[in-house]
Design an enzyme around this catalytic site. Structure first.
Site, short mmCIF file in Angstrom:
data_model
loop_
_atom_site.label_atom_id
_atom_site.label_comp_id
_atom_site.label_asym_id
_atom_site.label_seq_id
_atom_site.Cartn_x
_atom_site.Cartn_y
_atom_site.Cartn_z
NE ARG A 201 -2.01 2.22 3.10
CZ ARG A 201 -1.83 2.26 4.43
NH1 ARG A 201 -2.34 1.34 5.20
NH2 ARG A 201 -1.12 3.22 4.97
CG HIS B 35 -6.65 2.59 5.57
ND1 HIS B 35 -6.76 1.30 5.08
CD2 HIS B 35 -7.85 2.87 6.13
CE1 HIS B 35 -7.96 0.83 5.36
NE2 HIS B 35 -8.64 1.77 5.98
CE1 TYR C 263 0.40 3.38 8.85
CE2 TYR C 263 -1.02 5.10 9.71
CZ TYR C 263 -0.72 4.19 8.73
OH TYR C 263 -1.51 4.08 7.61
C1 LIG Z 1 -15.14 -5.64 10.91
C2 LIG Z 1 -14.33 -4.39 10.79
N1 LIG Z 1 -13.35 -4.15 11.68
C3 LIG Z 1 -12.58 -3.05 11.57
C4 LIG Z 1 -12.81 -2.15 10.57
C5 LIG Z 1 -11.93 -0.91 10.43
N2 LIG Z 1 -11.01 -1.11 9.31
C6 LIG Z 1 -11.25 -0.56 8.11
S1 LIG Z 1 -10.08 -0.96 6.99
C7 LIG Z 1 -9.21 -1.87 8.10
C8 LIG Z 1 -7.93 -2.54 7.71
C9 LIG Z 1 -8.08 -3.55 6.65
O1 LIG Z 1 -6.83 -3.96 6.20
P1 LIG Z 1 -6.67 -4.99 5.03
O2 LIG Z 1 -7.69 -6.07 5.15
O3 LIG Z 1 -5.25 -5.39 4.99
O4 LIG Z 1 -7.07 -4.18 3.71
P2 LIG Z 1 -6.34 -2.91 3.06
O5 LIG Z 1 -7.01 -1.70 3.67
O6 LIG Z 1 -4.91 -2.97 3.37
O7 LIG Z 1 -6.63 -2.98 1.61
C10 LIG Z 1 -9.85 -1.86 9.34
C11 LIG Z 1 -9.34 -2.54 10.54
C12 LIG Z 1 -13.86 -2.43 9.65
N3 LIG Z 1 -14.10 -1.62 8.61
N4 LIG Z 1 -14.57 -3.55 9.76
#
Ligand SMILES: Cc1ncc(C[n+]2csc(CCOP(=O)(O)OP(=O)(O)O)c2C)c(N)n1
Ligand SMILES: [Mg+2]
Length: 398
Positions: free
Chosen positions: A294, A298, A307
């Site tokens: 990435r 985010h 971070y």
């Molecule tokens: C069930 C849930 N827990 C927490 C969140 C908050 N949240 C949004 S994106 C994210 C990280 C996701 O990371 P990843 O699966 O690696 O996908 P990326 O954003 O890197 O594409 C989190 C924890 C959420 N949207 N849904």
């Protein structure tokens, strides 16, 4: 065909992390053991099938190059350039106060484009939020995606005739429904498949593991794309799991699994195509771990500089999926630098045209937000609605 090589895919690959590769596409699944019998087959997690066809220097392994004519190769390139143009414009619009929010995908274009490319209209696609490069290929107009990211409900439903689920923001929640679709297809003898993607963070959700297990047991025609971009917002992969070869998890569940260079458009397309063919032909699910990074925020609500050391990003600039593909296309005479500039200009214009369509659409109707959940609101919600309408009146919002 069996090709053996060693591919360091991760930036911090120490020699012992370099995956040893044995490429044997289409390997038959061994028959299940007799019920209750001890099965002595061992699963060697040290040998994960890996695939890279186009390396970061823009060199192609000719023995593995997919059978695509020059026109298709140029279309693949254009799709990645369009994805990036959309990305850059959406970020600029959000910073100018013209867009609600947005999850950039810069540097992950090969993942998105490569996983949607082999799909036909009768296959299904269940995306997560960073998948607009794939959604555009699937037939989502860019102005609709802008409507969606600006927070309007009208942008969420898939366009007529597009077999996609709306993207999910609840992490991992869209993976079990994708498997459900696959199971239904199998029962109906529908010879198509489902592709579903999720991130390294989502892979820690129990629902994703359950989905993979269900798909394996049911031999559902599902292709899981785990986009390992190293980060789940501010959580780096090493803080989330000890075993950072996510493909190995699929093997544990009896799913054909492969680790792919997610910044290599030829490998992503090839691995997804093979997995889709296996699924459509009754060979069951596949897990593709796409190793990528990435590069950016985010979402627009995030500031990674608090971070993450920016030095971690630099090596990935060299691994850019568009740059390496363009280098190869140009060196092999399939594209001139003039062509590349023209394509960039055309893609930019396409995005600007979509922005005009988006801007011309009706704006939000804030007075309607309580209107579509209940046929008649429960008393406490009605009280909230009235208070909210009084507030809009005070602020002069019509
Ligand atoms: C069930 C849930 N827990 C927490 C969140 C908050 N949240 C949004 S994106 C994210 C990280 C996701 O990371 P990843 O699966 O690696 O996908 P990326 O954003 O890197 O594409 C989190 C924890 C959420 N949207 N849904
Ligand atoms: Mg991630």
């Amino acid at each position: 065909m069996s090709v053996n090589y060693t591919t360091p895919l991760m930036p911090d690959s120490s020699p012992d992390k370099e995956a040893s590769v044995s490429r044997t596409p289409g390997e038959a699944t061994p028959p299940p053991p007799a019920s209750g019998a001890f099965d002595a087959r061992s699963i060697d997690l040290g040998r994960i099938e890996c695939l890279q066809i186009l390396n970061e220097r823009g060199e192609v392994d000719e023995g593995l190059r997919p059978d695509m004519d020059d026109d298709e190769l140029r279309q693949l390139h254009r799709a990645m350039v369009l994805s990036r143009a959309f990305d850059a414009r959406m970020l600029a619009m959000q910073r100018q106060g013209q867009m609600g929010t947005f999850a950039p995908n810069i540097g992950q274009e090969a993942c998105g484009v490569g996983q949607a490319w082999p799909l036909g209209g009768k296959d299904w696609f269940s995306p997560s939020y960073r998948s607009f490069g794939a959604q555009i290929i699937r037939g989502w107009p860019m102005d609709r995606l802008m409507t969606l990211w600006d927070g309007y409900h009208d942008g969420f439903p898939p366009p007529e005739g597009v077999n996609d689920l709306p993207f999910s923001i609840v992490i991992g929640s869209h993976v079990l429904p994708a498997v459900g679709i696959g199971m239904a297809m199998k029962r109906a003898n529908d010879p198509h498949c489902v592709v579903v993607n999720f991130g390294d963070g989502a892979f820690s959700e129990g629902a994703v593991i359950e989905a993979i297990n269900f798909a394996a047991v049911e031999q559902a025609p599902v292709v899981f794309i785990a986009e390992n971009n190293g980060w789940a917002i501010s959580t780096p992969l090493y803080k989330q799991c000890k075993n950072d070869v996510l493909a190995s998890r699929g093997i544990g569940y009896g799913v054909h699994s492969i680790r792919v260079d997610g910044n290599d458009i030829l490998a992503m397309t090839t691995a997804t195509r093979e997995a889709c063919e296996r699924a459509r032909n009754g060979g069951g699910p596949t897990l593709i771990e796409a190793v990528t990074f990435r590069m950016s925020l985010h979402t627009t609500a995030d500031d990674p500089t608090v971070y993450r050391d920016e030095a971690l990003v630099d090596p990935w600039k060299e691994r850019c999926p568009i740059r390496r593909f363009e280098a190869w296309l140009q060196r092999t005479g399939r594209l001139t630098s003039g062509d590349a500039d023209t394509i960039r200009g055309e893609c930019e214009q396409e995005v600007l045209d979509a922005r005009e369509t988006f801007r011309a659409q009706a704006k939000a109707k804030p007075r309607e937000i309580f209107d579509y959940l209940y046929a008649s609101n429960p008393p406490e919600l009605e009280a909230q609605r009235m208070a909210y309408l009084r507030r809009l009146d005070r602020k002069g919002v019509s």
